[in-house]
Design an enzyme around this catalytic site. Structure first.
Site, short mmCIF file in Angstrom:
data_model
loop_
_atom_site.label_atom_id
_atom_site.label_comp_id
_atom_site.label_asym_id
_atom_site.label_seq_id
_atom_site.Cartn_x
_atom_site.Cartn_y
_atom_site.Cartn_z
N ARG A 1 96.31 85.44 24.60
CA ARG A 1 97.26 84.35 24.89
C ARG A 1 96.87 83.55 26.14
O ARG A 1 97.18 82.38 26.26
CB ARG A 1 98.68 84.90 25.10
N PHE B 1 92.39 81.76 11.08
CA PHE B 1 93.11 82.33 12.22
C PHE B 1 92.58 81.78 13.53
O PHE B 1 91.37 81.70 13.74
CB PHE B 1 93.00 83.85 12.20
N GLU C 1 106.86 74.78 19.03
CA GLU C 1 106.12 75.92 18.48
C GLU C 1 104.63 75.79 18.78
O GLU C 1 104.12 74.68 18.96
CB GLU C 1 106.31 75.96 16.95
N ASP C 2 103.95 76.92 18.78
CA ASP C 2 102.49 76.89 18.93
C ASP C 2 101.84 76.45 17.63
O ASP C 2 100.92 75.64 17.61
CB ASP C 2 101.95 78.26 19.38
N GLY D 1 104.46 82.74 21.51
CA GLY D 1 103.28 81.88 21.35
C GLY D 1 103.34 80.52 21.99
O GLY D 1 102.32 79.97 22.39
P1 IMP Z 1 104.52 81.00 9.81
O1 IMP Z 1 105.90 81.57 9.80
O2 IMP Z 1 103.68 81.55 8.70
O3 IMP Z 1 104.49 79.49 9.87
O4 IMP Z 1 103.80 81.54 11.10
C1 IMP Z 1 104.11 81.04 12.32
C2 IMP Z 1 103.94 82.05 13.43
O5 IMP Z 1 102.88 82.98 13.18
C3 IMP Z 1 103.56 81.28 14.66
O6 IMP Z 1 104.69 81.11 15.47
C4 IMP Z 1 102.50 82.12 15.32
O7 IMP Z 1 103.07 82.91 16.33
C5 IMP Z 1 101.95 82.99 14.24
N1 IMP Z 1 100.65 82.47 13.74
C6 IMP Z 1 100.43 81.73 12.63
N2 IMP Z 1 99.14 81.41 12.48
C7 IMP Z 1 98.51 81.96 13.54
C8 IMP Z 1 97.12 81.96 13.96
O8 IMP Z 1 96.20 81.40 13.34
N3 IMP Z 1 96.87 82.63 15.13
C9 IMP Z 1 97.84 83.26 15.85
N4 IMP Z 1 99.13 83.28 15.49
C10 IMP Z 1 99.46 82.65 14.34
MG MG Z 2 104.93 81.70 17.40
#
Ligand code: IMP
Ligand code: MG
Length: 179
Positions: A168, A155, A102-103, A48
Site C-alpha cells: 500500500r 491485478f 475509491e482506489d 485502499g
Molecule cells: P470490486 O468489488 O470487485 O469492484 O473490487 C473492489 C475492491 O477490491 C477495491 O476496493 C480494492 O480494494 C480491491 N481490488 C480490486 N482490484 C484490485 C487490484 O487489482 N489490486 C488490489 N486491490 C484490488
Molecule cells: Mg478498496
C-alpha cells in the site's frame, strides 16, 4: 524494468508518480468546479483509498467535509464478491452531497454495496470518484463520475492498493507480471 517481489509474485511499474499526480490534479479541478457552491462530503473507502483520498482532497479548492467507511471483499488477488462493512461512517450524512472516493472499481460489487448503503441514509446526491477502473471486469451499470485511469483486467498494487496486506505504501502503481 524494475521488478519488485511482494509475497510470492512479481510486479512491474505501470503508472508512475508524475502521471498519477497530474491526473489527480485534473480530477480535483473538475470536482471543484462541479460542486462549487454546494455542500460536499468526501467519503473515503478504507483501506485502499487512503492515499488517493489524501492527494485528491488537497487538489479540491472548495470547502469540503471528510468521512471514511471501511469495506473489504478481496482475498489474495481474487474478489470474493462478499462485501463486509468493517468501519461505520462518522457524522450525519442526511441531505448531503456525497462523493465516494475509491482506489479501484473492479467487478463493481463493492461500490454497488456502498451506493445502496448511502441511498438508505437519505443523502441528497451520490457521486463516485475512483482512481482506477477495470471496464472488462465491471458487472454493473451505474455511472462512474470521476475516473482516473481505465486499466486492463490485471491485478495492480501500490498507491494504496495491496496484495494480501502489503504494497500500500508504494508511491507508484505496479501491475502483476504474468509469464
Ligand atoms: P470490486 O468489488 O470487485 O469492484 O473490487 C473492489 C475492491 O477490491 C477495491 O476496493 C480494492 O480494494 C480491491 N481490488 C480490486 N482490484 C484490485 C487490484 O487489482 N489490486 C488490489 N486491490 C484490488
Ligand atoms: Mg478498496
Amino acid at each position: 524494468m524494475e521488478l519488485i517481489k511482494v509475497h510470492d509474485k512479481y510486479f512491474q511499474p505501470f503508472l508512475d508518480e508524475n502521471l498519477i499526480r497530474e491526473r489527480v490534479a485534473k480530477l480535483g479541478e473538475k470536482i471543484s468546479t462541479d460542486f462549487l457552491g454546494k455542500d460536499l462530503v468526501m467519503v473515503g473507502v478504507l483501506n485502499g483509498a487512503f492515499v488517493f483520498f489524501a492527494d485528491l482532497c488537497r487538489e479540491i479548492k472548495i470547502p469540503i467535509q471528510v468521512s471514511f467507511i471501511g469495506i473489504s471483499s478481496y482475498q489474495g488477488i481474487e474478489s470474493t464478491g462478499a462485501i463486509k462493512s468493517t468501519i461505520a461512517l462518522n457524522g450525519d450524512l442526511k441531505e448531503k452531497n456525497i462523493l465516494i472516493v475509491e482506489d479501484i472499481v473492479d467487478s463493481g460489487a463493492s461500490m454497488n454495496h456502498l451506493i445502496l448503503e448511502f441511498l438508505s441514509l437519505g443523502v441528497a446526491s451520490i457521486s463516485i470518484a475512483t482512481l482506477l477502473f477495470k471496464p472488462e471486469a465491471f458487472r454493473f451499470n451505474y455511472q462512474l463520475d470521476y475516473v482516473g485511469f481505465e486499466i486492463p483486467n490485471k491485478f495492480v498494487l501500490g498507491y494504496g492498493l495491496d496484495y494480501d496486506g502489503l504494497g500500500r505504501n508504494l508511491p507508484l502503481i505496479y501491475q502483476l507480471k504474468t509469464s
